[in-house]
Design a protein around this motif. Sequence first.
Motif, PDB file in Angstrom:
ATOM      1  N   LEU A 128       0.842  -1.199   0.000  1.00  0.00           N
ATOM      2  CA  LEU A 128       0.000   0.000   0.000  1.00  0.00           C
ATOM      3  C   LEU A 128       0.880   1.253   0.000  1.00  0.00           C
ATOM      4  N   GLU A 129       0.364   2.312  -0.578  1.00  0.00           N
ATOM      5  CA  GLU A 129       1.113   3.569  -0.651  1.00  0.00           C
ATOM      6  C   GLU A 129       0.833   4.448   0.561  1.00  0.00           C
ATOM      7  N   ASN A 130       1.786   5.303   0.869  1.00  0.00           N
ATOM      8  CA  ASN A 130       1.677   6.336   1.908  1.00  0.00           C
ATOM      9  C   ASN A 130       1.524   5.788   3.318  1.00  0.00           C
ATOM     10  N   ILE A 131       2.169   4.654   3.606  1.00  0.00           N
ATOM     11  CA  ILE A 131       2.172   4.125   4.977  1.00  0.00           C
ATOM     12  C   ILE A 131       3.183   4.940   5.778  1.00  0.00           C
ATOM     13  N   ALA A 132       2.715   5.580   6.842  1.00  0.00           N
ATOM     14  CA  ALA A 132       3.581   6.424   7.663  1.00  0.00           C
ATOM     15  C   ALA A 132       3.940   5.773   8.995  1.00  0.00           C
ATOM     16  N   LEU A 133       3.103   4.823   9.452  1.00  0.00           N
ATOM     17  CA  LEU A 133       3.331   4.182  10.740  1.00  0.00           C
ATOM     18  C   LEU A 133       2.692   2.801  10.708  1.00  0.00           C
ATOM     19  N   ILE A 134       3.355   1.846  11.368  1.00  0.00           N
ATOM     20  CA  ILE A 134       2.823   0.490  11.472  1.00  0.00           C
ATOM     21  C   ILE A 134       2.602   0.189  12.947  1.00  0.00           C
ATOM     22  N   VAL A 135       1.394  -0.231  13.292  1.00  0.00           N
ATOM     23  CA  VAL A 135       1.057  -0.590  14.673  1.00  0.00           C
ATOM     24  C   VAL A 135       0.958  -2.108  14.731  1.00  0.00           C
ATOM     25  N   VAL A 136       1.781  -2.698  15.599  1.00  0.00           N
ATOM     26  CA  VAL A 136       1.811  -4.160  15.717  1.00  0.00           C
ATOM     27  C   VAL A 136       1.289  -4.574  17.091  1.00  0.00           C
ATOM     28  N   PRO A 137       0.803  -5.809  17.219  1.00  0.00           N
ATOM     29  CA  PRO A 137       0.274  -6.271  18.506  1.00  0.00           C
ATOM     30  C   PRO A 137       1.342  -6.243  19.602  1.00  0.00           C
ATOM     31  N   ALA A 138       0.902  -5.963  20.813  1.00  0.00           N
ATOM     32  CA  ALA A 138       1.815  -5.876  21.954  1.00  0.00           C
ATOM     33  C   ALA A 138       2.477  -7.210  22.255  1.00  0.00           C
ATOM     34  N   ASP A 139       1.780  -8.288  21.957  1.00  0.00           N
ATOM     35  CA  ASP A 139       2.303  -9.609  22.312  1.00  0.00           C
ATOM     36  C   ASP A 139       3.161 -10.229  21.217  1.00  0.00           C
ATOM     37  N   THR A 140       3.616  -9.442  20.276  1.00  0.00           N
ATOM     38  CA  THR A 140       4.447  -9.974  19.209  1.00  0.00           C
ATOM     39  C   THR A 140       5.880  -9.507  19.386  1.00  0.00           C
ATOM     40  N   ASN A 141       6.806 -10.314  18.934  1.00  0.00           N
ATOM     41  CA  ASN A 141       8.205  -9.921  19.016  1.00  0.00           C
ATOM     42  C   ASN A 141       8.802  -9.659  17.632  1.00  0.00           C
ATOM     43  N   TRP A 142       7.967  -9.632  16.607  1.00  0.00           N
ATOM     44  CA  TRP A 142       8.466  -9.340  15.270  1.00  0.00           C
ATOM     45  C   TRP A 142       8.178  -7.903  14.896  1.00  0.00           C
ATOM     46  N   HIS A 152       4.332  -0.766  19.046  1.00  0.00           N
ATOM     47  CA  HIS A 152       3.365  -1.702  19.622  1.00  0.00           C
ATOM     48  C   HIS A 152       2.066  -0.976  19.977  1.00  0.00           C
ATOM     49  N   ASN A 153       0.951  -1.692  19.883  1.00  0.00           N
ATOM     50  CA  ASN A 153      -0.353  -1.076  20.131  1.00  0.00           C
ATOM     51  C   ASN A 153      -0.584  -0.704  21.590  1.00  0.00           C
ATOM     52  N   ASP A 154       0.257  -1.162  22.495  1.00  0.00           N
ATOM     53  CA  ASP A 154       0.117  -0.767  23.892  1.00  0.00           C
ATOM     54  C   ASP A 154       1.196   0.231  24.335  1.00  0.00           C
ATOM     55  N   ASP A 155       1.957   0.732  23.394  1.00  0.00           N
ATOM     56  CA  ASP A 155       3.015   1.693  23.722  1.00  0.00           C
ATOM     57  C   ASP A 155       2.374   2.990  24.227  1.00  0.00           C
ATOM     58  N   PRO A 156       2.775   3.491  25.389  1.00  0.00           N
ATOM     59  CA  PRO A 156       2.160   4.715  25.914  1.00  0.00           C
ATOM     60  C   PRO A 156       2.403   5.943  25.028  1.00  0.00           C
ATOM     61  N   GLN A 157       3.355   5.850  24.116  1.00  0.00           N
ATOM     62  CA  GLN A 157       3.658   6.970  23.213  1.00  0.00           C
ATOM     63  C   GLN A 157       2.894   6.891  21.885  1.00  0.00           C
ATOM     64  N   ASP A 160       0.726   9.981  21.085  1.00  0.00           N
ATOM     65  CA  ASP A 160       1.641  11.111  20.882  1.00  0.00           C
ATOM     66  C   ASP A 160       2.312  11.021  19.516  1.00  0.00           C
ATOM     67  N   THR A 161       2.734   9.817  19.157  1.00  0.00           N
ATOM     68  CA  THR A 161       3.390   9.601  17.870  1.00  0.00           C
ATOM     69  C   THR A 161       2.453   9.956  16.713  1.00  0.00           C
ATOM     70  N   ILE A 162       1.202   9.536  16.822  1.00  0.00           N
ATOM     71  CA  ILE A 162       0.226   9.837  15.768  1.00  0.00           C
ATOM     72  C   ILE A 162      -0.032  11.336  15.696  1.00  0.00           C
ATOM     73  N   GLU A 163      -0.190  11.975  16.842  1.00  0.00           N
ATOM     74  CA  GLU A 163      -0.403  13.432  16.846  1.00  0.00           C
ATOM     75  C   GLU A 163       0.773  14.172  16.220  1.00  0.00           C
TER      76      GLU A 163
END
Length: 172
Positions: A128-142, A152-157, A160-163
């Motif tokens: 896909l075009e124009n991907i600026a950020l990838i959110v991955v599950p918290a329980d994954t190590n990849w 990670h989807n549970d990252d407290p930042q 803030d990162t999206i804003e």
Amino acid sequence: MTVNVLQFVGYSNSGKTTLMSELVERLVHKGCQVGVIKHHAHRDKNQFLNPNKDTGRYQQHGAAVVGMSGPGGFQLASQSQMPLSAYIQFYQEIFDCDTVLVEGYKQAEYTKILVLRHRADWEALQTLENIALIVVPADTNWQPDAAIRAIHNDDPQLLDTIEQMMEGGPSE
């Protein structure tokens, strides 16, 4: 006035709605006028209007668009589909939105946040075009093998990162 548009793309149950809901609440709290557009890819086009009620009957009898207004707000339904850019313009002009968050519309040209459930989702969506950020599950190590930032989807930042991405300026 220009509008800030941000797409959230991923498969069902990846966490798009949860993430977008948290972002909507945060942006509204900061004074933004936020609109949300959800792409409904399912074929059951009568989902929005009950055919046993007046508004549904108007649509069944051929009305191009049906609106319903009352104490609970305003709803609008149409049997025709417009380009995403037309919906965004409508939100901006009619509802004075300065921010429009879009769930879906994978092929649209706006800045995207890819919300993944599994590595297989990345394999399917990485072109896909124009991907600026990838959110991955918290329980994954990849992490996706890409030059795009992943978080990670549970990252407290995360919010803030999206804003900070959005502060880069309007995308329309």
